[in-house]
Each structure stands twice: as structure tokens, then as C-alpha cells.
Scaffold this motif. Structure first.
Motif, PDB file in Angstrom:
ATOM      1  N   TYR A  19       0.823  -1.213   0.000  1.00 37.84           N
ATOM      2  CA  TYR A  19       0.000   0.000   0.000  1.00 37.84           C
ATOM      3  C   TYR A  19       0.858   1.264   0.000  1.00 37.84           C
ATOM      4  CZ  TYR A  19      -4.095  -2.914   0.988  1.00 37.84           C
ATOM      5  OH  TYR A  19      -5.097  -3.847   0.918  1.00 37.84           O
ATOM      6  N   LEU A  20       1.960   1.239   0.725  1.00 39.48           N
ATOM      7  CA  LEU A  20       2.857   2.401   0.733  1.00 39.48           C
ATOM      8  C   LEU A  20       3.422   2.633  -0.671  1.00 39.48           C
ATOM      9  CD1 LEU A  20       4.498   4.641   2.147  1.00 39.48           C
ATOM     10  CD2 LEU A  20       6.240   2.898   2.609  1.00 39.48           C
ATOM     11  N   ILE A  21       3.905   1.581  -1.297  1.00 41.31           N
ATOM     12  CA  ILE A  21       4.480   1.727  -2.639  1.00 41.31           C
ATOM     13  C   ILE A  21       3.402   2.151  -3.641  1.00 41.31           C
ATOM     14  CG2 ILE A  21       5.585   0.473  -4.539  1.00 41.31           C
ATOM     15  CD1 ILE A  21       7.114  -1.098  -2.320  1.00 41.31           C
ATOM     16  N   ALA A  22       2.218   1.592  -3.520  1.00 40.78           N
ATOM     17  CA  ALA A  22       1.114   1.986  -4.406  1.00 40.78           C
ATOM     18  C   ALA A  22       0.775   3.463  -4.207  1.00 40.78           C
ATOM     19  CB  ALA A  22      -0.116   1.117  -4.140  1.00 40.78           C
ATOM     20  N   ALA A  23       0.787   3.928  -2.956  1.00 38.69           N
ATOM     21  CA  ALA A  23       0.498   5.345  -2.679  1.00 38.69           C
ATOM     22  C   ALA A  23       1.568   6.242  -3.302  1.00 38.69           C
ATOM     23  CB  ALA A  23       0.406   5.590  -1.172  1.00 38.69           C
ATOM     24  N   LEU A  24       2.821   5.834  -3.226  1.00 36.02           N
ATOM     25  CA  LEU A  24       3.898   6.622  -3.847  1.00 36.02           C
ATOM     26  C   LEU A  24       3.653   6.767  -5.342  1.00 36.02           C
ATOM     27  CD1 LEU A  24       7.031   5.073  -2.078  1.00 36.02           C
ATOM     28  CD2 LEU A  24       6.037   7.320  -1.659  1.00 36.02           C
ATOM     29  N   TRP A  25       3.284   5.679  -6.004  1.00 35.99           N
ATOM     30  CA  TRP A  25       3.057   5.708  -7.448  1.00 35.99           C
ATOM     31  C   TRP A  25       1.781   6.458  -7.803  1.00 35.99           C
ATOM     32  CZ3 TRP A  25       6.344   5.008 -11.263  1.00 35.99           C
ATOM     33  CH2 TRP A  25       7.569   4.411 -10.943  1.00 35.99           C
ATOM     34  N   LEU A  26       0.771   6.363  -6.956  1.00 36.39           N
ATOM     35  CA  LEU A  26      -0.458   7.120  -7.187  1.00 36.39           C
ATOM     36  C   LEU A  26      -0.190   8.622  -7.085  1.00 36.39           C
ATOM     37  CD1 LEU A  26      -3.519   7.161  -7.671  1.00 36.39           C
ATOM     38  CD2 LEU A  26      -3.809   7.014  -5.192  1.00 36.39           C
ATOM     39  N   GLU A  80       2.639  10.055  -7.612  1.00 37.51           N
ATOM     40  CA  GLU A  80       3.450  10.440  -8.777  1.00 37.51           C
ATOM     41  C   GLU A  80       2.571  10.611 -10.009  1.00 37.51           C
ATOM     42  OE1 GLU A  80       6.289  11.639 -11.345  1.00 37.51           O
ATOM     43  OE2 GLU A  80       6.333  11.651  -9.157  1.00 37.51           O
ATOM     44  N   ALA A  81       1.591   9.728 -10.190  1.00 40.93           N
ATOM     45  CA  ALA A  81       0.689   9.850 -11.344  1.00 40.93           C
ATOM     46  C   ALA A  81      -0.109  11.149 -11.269  1.00 40.93           C
ATOM     47  CB  ALA A  81      -0.259   8.645 -11.402  1.00 40.93           C
ATOM     48  N   VAL A  82      -0.651  11.456 -10.091  1.00 40.20           N
ATOM     49  CA  VAL A  82      -1.421  12.695  -9.915  1.00 40.20           C
ATOM     50  C   VAL A  82      -0.518  13.903 -10.122  1.00 40.20           C
ATOM     51  CG1 VAL A  82      -2.708  14.101  -8.243  1.00 40.20           C
ATOM     52  CG2 VAL A  82      -3.158  11.647  -8.416  1.00 40.20           C
ATOM     53  N   ASN A  83       0.688  13.842  -9.586  1.00 42.79           N
ATOM     54  CA  ASN A  83       1.627  14.956  -9.728  1.00 42.79           C
ATOM     55  C   ASN A  83       1.997  15.156 -11.198  1.00 42.79           C
ATOM     56  OD1 ASN A  83       3.123  17.100  -8.716  1.00 42.79           O
ATOM     57  ND2 ASN A  83       4.835  15.826  -8.068  1.00 42.79           N
ATOM     58  N   GLY A 121       0.927  18.542 -13.842  1.00 45.63           N
ATOM     59  CA  GLY A 121       2.057  19.383 -14.248  1.00 45.63           C
ATOM     60  C   GLY A 121       3.031  19.639 -13.114  1.00 45.63           C
ATOM     61  N   ARG A 122       3.146  18.671 -12.209  1.00 48.32           N
ATOM     62  CA  ARG A 122       4.058  18.709 -11.048  1.00 48.32           C
ATOM     63  C   ARG A 122       3.594  19.722  -9.993  1.00 48.32           C
ATOM     64  NH1 ARG A 122       5.998  14.594 -12.359  1.00 48.32           N
ATOM     65  NH2 ARG A 122       6.949  14.244 -10.392  1.00 48.32           N
ATOM     66  N   ALA A 123       2.304  20.039  -9.979  1.00 45.79           N
ATOM     67  CA  ALA A 123       1.763  21.019  -9.027  1.00 45.79           C
ATOM     68  C   ALA A 123       1.902  20.580  -7.569  1.00 45.79           C
ATOM     69  CB  ALA A 123       0.293  21.309  -9.341  1.00 45.79           C
ATOM     70  N   LEU A 124       1.910  19.268  -7.330  1.00 49.47           N
ATOM     71  CA  LEU A 124       2.014  18.793  -5.947  1.00 49.47           C
ATOM     72  C   LEU A 124       3.412  18.988  -5.362  1.00 49.47           C
ATOM     73  CD1 LEU A 124      -0.004  15.437  -6.071  1.00 49.47           C
ATOM     74  CD2 LEU A 124      -0.801  17.706  -5.388  1.00 49.47           C
TER      75      LEU A 124
END
Length: 189
Positions: free
Chosen positions: A14-21, A23-26, A30-33
Motif C-alpha cells: 500500500y505504501l508503494i502503491a500510494a507513492l506511485w499514485l 506520482e501519477a497525480v503529480n 504538471g508537477r503542481a504537488l
């Protein structure tokens, strides 16, 4: 038995999935996060303490952090036996909060992002655990961690440009401290 074993690793997954999620949103934003990383000694930078490990400078940055995070995180889970998932969650939370707070207090005035501080924290926890826990299994785990990822200590060099060596250092220190305070009761050091 297989279900109990796989349940122990769900939190790491779940931690790794959250990191990738994140990154996808970011990436899609346009890297707003990325602005929500740790910006030392600023009020807005405080939000980065819990958020910065989930934000990366790009897919390549996250690709570099994922294998050591997965390996060292799994090593924590395995090495702590039936309490492995709990130890993993506690270590993760402590490294993120303590390492992030130290970075916020003493880091360079730049936005610090990435899970590498967490990777260094896991490394510190595992290697210091070999000393503090005074168990043969902890010593063997420390040797496995050191042999597998001891080279990451080069990431503590201030000479590396574009790298938050302070995030690495404070993550490592938080991991060592987590190992120290999690040692079995009654053991002296």
C-alpha cells in the motif's frame, strides 16, 4: 500460512502503491504537488513533513527509490517476526515525522521531496538494530542490509548537486533513533 505471510506485506504494498499514485497525480497536474515538499523554516513547509516522501521529481526519481524502499521495508517486516507489520508502520511514521521535522529545522532553503529519506531511515533502523537489539537475527539482518545497500551512504555527501543530502542524513538519524527506542525492554546499551 501463506495468507498470514502475504497479509504482513500488504502495508508495504500500500505504501508503494500510494507513492506511485501520488506520482501519477503529480505528473498529470504538471508537477503542481511538488510545491508541497519540505521548505525549511517556513510555515508552508510544515505540510511537507508528512507529504514529501510521497512527492518525487519525476518517474525516474521514484524508480530509483522504489527497489531499495521495497527491499529494506520487506527486511524490516521479516526481521521483526510476527510484529513485522507493526514495526514497519511505526518505523515509517517515525522516520517521516522525526526526519522530516529535523530537515524542516536544519535543511537548506530548497523544496525537499522524495522517499529517499525514508530509504535511509529503513537502512539506519536495520543496521543500528544489529547493535541495539542484541539478537543474532538482528545482526544478520544488519549485515544483509549493509551488504545490499551500504553504497547508498554516498548519498550523504553535500557535494552531490540536486540531492537532498540533509534529507538522507536526517532520515538515517531518525532510523537509528527508531531502532534505539524500539529495542527490547531490559536491554542496556
Amino acid at each position: 500460512m501463506k495468507n498470514a505471510f502475504s497479509r504482513r506485506f500488504k502495508v508495504l504494498f500500500y505504501l508503494i502503491a500510494a507513492l506511485w499514485l501520488f506520482e501519477a497525480v503529480n505528473l498529470l497536474s504538471g508537477r503542481a504537488l511538488s510545491q508541497w515538499g519540505i521548505l525549511p523554516r517556513t510555515l508552508s513547509g510544515l505540510a511537507g513533513i508528512p507529504l514529501s516522501p510521497f512527492l518525487h521529481g519525476g518517474v525516474g526519481h521514484l524508480l530509483l527509490n522504489t527497489p531499495p524502499l521495497a527491499f529494506l521495508g520487506a527486511l524490516i517486516i521479516v526481521s521483526e517476526g510476527k510484529n513485522g507489520s507493526r514495526a514497519f508502520v511505526e518505523t515509517t511514521a517515525f522516520v517521516i515525522l522525526a526526519g522530516g521535522a529535523a530537515l524542516w529545522l536544519a535543511g537548506r532553503p530548497a523544496i525537499h521531496i522524495g522517499a529517499s529519506g525514508l530509504v535511509f531511515g529503513y537502512f539506519g533502523y536495520l543496521t543500528a538494530g544489529g547493535i541495539f537489539k542484541r539478537r543474532l537475527s538482528a545482526a544478520v539482518t544488519a549485515l544483509v542490509a549493509a551488504a545490499s545497500y551500504g553504497g547508498l551512504l554516498w548519498g550523504l555527501s553535500p557535494a552531490l548537486s540536486g540531492v537532498s543530502w540533509e534529507g538522507h542524513l536526517f532520515g538515517l538519524a531518525a532510523g537509528v533513533l527508531a531502532a534505539k527506542i524500539s529495542k527490547p525492554p531490559g536491554k542496556k546499551f
